[in-house]
Design an enzyme around this catalytic site. Structure first.
Site, PDB file in Angstrom:
ATOM      1  N   SER A 230       0.838  -1.191   0.000  1.00 28.61           N
ATOM      2  CA  SER A 230       0.000   0.000   0.000  1.00 28.61           C
ATOM      3  C   SER A 230       0.879   1.249   0.000  1.00 28.61           C
ATOM      4  CB  SER A 230      -0.897   0.014   1.244  1.00 28.61           C
ATOM      5  OG  SER A 230      -1.593  -1.203   1.382  1.00 28.61           O
TER       6      SER A 230
ATOM      7  N   THR B 297       3.744   4.993  -3.455  1.00 28.39           N
ATOM      8  CA  THR B 297       4.750   4.477  -4.389  1.00 28.39           C
ATOM      9  C   THR B 297       4.273   3.209  -5.088  1.00 28.39           C
ATOM     10  OG1 THR B 297       6.455   5.384  -2.923  1.00 28.39           O
ATOM     11  CG2 THR B 297       7.199   3.842  -4.591  1.00 28.39           C
TER      12      THR B 297
ATOM     13  N   GLU C   8      -0.444  -5.533   5.862  1.00 32.53           N
ATOM     14  CA  GLU C   8       0.894  -5.417   5.288  1.00 32.53           C
ATOM     15  C   GLU C   8       1.884  -6.341   5.985  1.00 32.53           C
ATOM     16  OE1 GLU C   8       0.746  -0.750   3.795  1.00 32.53           O
ATOM     17  OE2 GLU C   8       1.313  -1.221   5.847  1.00 32.53           O
TER      18      GLU C   8
ATOM     19  N   LYS D   1      12.072   9.271   2.938  1.00 34.13           N
ATOM     20  CA  LYS D   1      11.781   8.196   3.897  1.00 34.13           C
ATOM     21  C   LYS D   1      13.042   7.481   4.386  1.00 34.13           C
ATOM     22  CE  LYS D   1       7.566   9.215   2.777  1.00 34.13           C
ATOM     23  NZ  LYS D   1       6.609   8.270   2.218  1.00 34.13           N
TER      24      LYS D   1
ATOM     25  N   ASP E  18       6.394  -3.345  -0.992  1.00 32.99           N
ATOM     26  CA  ASP E  18       5.509  -2.454  -0.248  1.00 32.99           C
ATOM     27  C   ASP E  18       6.191  -1.110  -0.045  1.00 32.99           C
ATOM     28  OD1 ASP E  18       3.352  -1.556   1.205  1.00 32.99           O
ATOM     29  OD2 ASP E  18       3.375  -3.215   2.643  1.00 32.99           O
TER      30      ASP E  18
ATOM     31  N   LYS F  19       5.444   1.592   9.233  1.00 38.96           N
ATOM     32  CA  LYS F  19       4.361   1.519   8.275  1.00 38.96           C
ATOM     33  C   LYS F  19       3.048   1.728   9.025  1.00 38.96           C
ATOM     34  CE  LYS F  19       4.309  -1.553   5.109  1.00 38.96           C
ATOM     35  NZ  LYS F  19       4.079  -0.477   4.109  1.00 38.96           N
ATOM     36  N   GLY F  20       2.029   2.143   8.305  1.00 38.00           N
ATOM     37  CA  GLY F  20       0.746   2.353   8.948  1.00 38.00           C
ATOM     38  C   GLY F  20       0.189   3.735   8.772  1.00 38.00           C
TER      39      GLY F  20
END
Length: 265
Positions: free
Chosen positions: A46, A49, A124, A142, A102, A115-116
């Site tokens: 998700s 990107t 994920e 990131k 991902d 993530k989240g």
């Protein structure tokens, strides 16, 4: 092994911003290096990107993709798979995945990541654990030395019944006094995940975030917590698109993370 690609309809016909170009560079390079002809079950993650990941997979051609099945981590990736005329599968059918690619909200020097941000981190993490190879893609913003440098807090998925108690524990026991329930922007009330749960965002001090596995384990032990948006010791590589057209690659090699810059094709 590089796979010949064919032209495909772009994600957008508008001129891409430098950030979007960086995301596409990372996604294309990761797909070229990790989605091989013998990979038949592929996890699609998700984030912003990931559309470029799917775009590049489509460019590998119908002959390869007709024999593949794609497992989504949430509504966004499911829609991408369907819209691209790729075969949709489920982790119930395919509990072992060849490779999952991902996005990430932040990645540290040891390939741990947060993530989240899109409230999909439970699904994920299931697909990341199910994958023989787990790859991260993002733009240069990131890429960090330590988690929490740029991304404000750890996303925590909690059952609605327990959110107030989990917040209390985060505030007074685990040392996150500014932990808050994530509120929706286009509806009244909190964000609700694809699983019907709430999301708490919990920032911690830099010293705590230097050992993300330890704080992840402590949060996970709180009753009512479904999953924590810290992915520790899971990724084999991370790809970051840069403004200058290069891609920074962090890769696990013989037990240590090696960083290099490569020029995009």
């Amino acid at each position: 092994m590089a796979i010949p690609t064919i032209p495909a309809a772009p994600v957008t016909t508008l001129k891409l911003s430098s950030i979007e170009q960086a995301k596409r560079l990372a996604a294309y390079t990761a797909v070229d290096e990790h989605i091989h002809p013998d990979h038949k079950v592929i996890g699609i993650g998700s984030g912003s990107t990931v559309p470029y990941v799917v775009e590049r997979i489509v460019q590998q051609g119908e002959d390869l993709n007709r024999h593949r099945v794609f497992i989504p981590t949430g509504f966004q990736s499911k829609e991408l798979i369907v819209a691209s005329n790729l075969s949709l599968g489920d982790v119930d059918q395919f509990p072992t995945i060849d490779v999952t690619i991902d996005g990430a909200d932040e990645v540290d020097r040891d390939l741990n990541c947060i993530k989240g941000g899109g409230a999909c981190h439970l699904r994920e993490k299931v697909l990341a654990e199910a994958a023989e190879t787990f790859i991260l893609v993002a733009d240069y913003r990131k890429n960090a030395e330590y988690l929490g440098t740029n991304f404000p807090g750890i996303p925590i998925e909690v059952v609605p019944f327990a959110y107030a108690k989990v917040l209390q524990n985060l505030h007074h026991v685990l040392g996150s006094p500014n932990a808050t329930l994530r509120m929706a922007k286009a509806k009244a009330g909190p964000v609700v995940s694809d699983n019907g749960n709430f999301i708490i965002d919990a920032p911690f001090s830099p010293d705590v975030m230097k050992d993300p596995y330890k704080i992840m384990a402590r949060i996970k032990m709180l009753t009512g917590v479904v999953e924590v948006g810290l992915f520790c010791h899971m990724a084999q590589a991370a790809y970051f698109g840069n403004q200058d057209g290069s891609v920074t690659v962090k890769e696990l090699v013989a037990g240590r993370v090696v960083e290099k810059n490569v020029l995009s094709a």
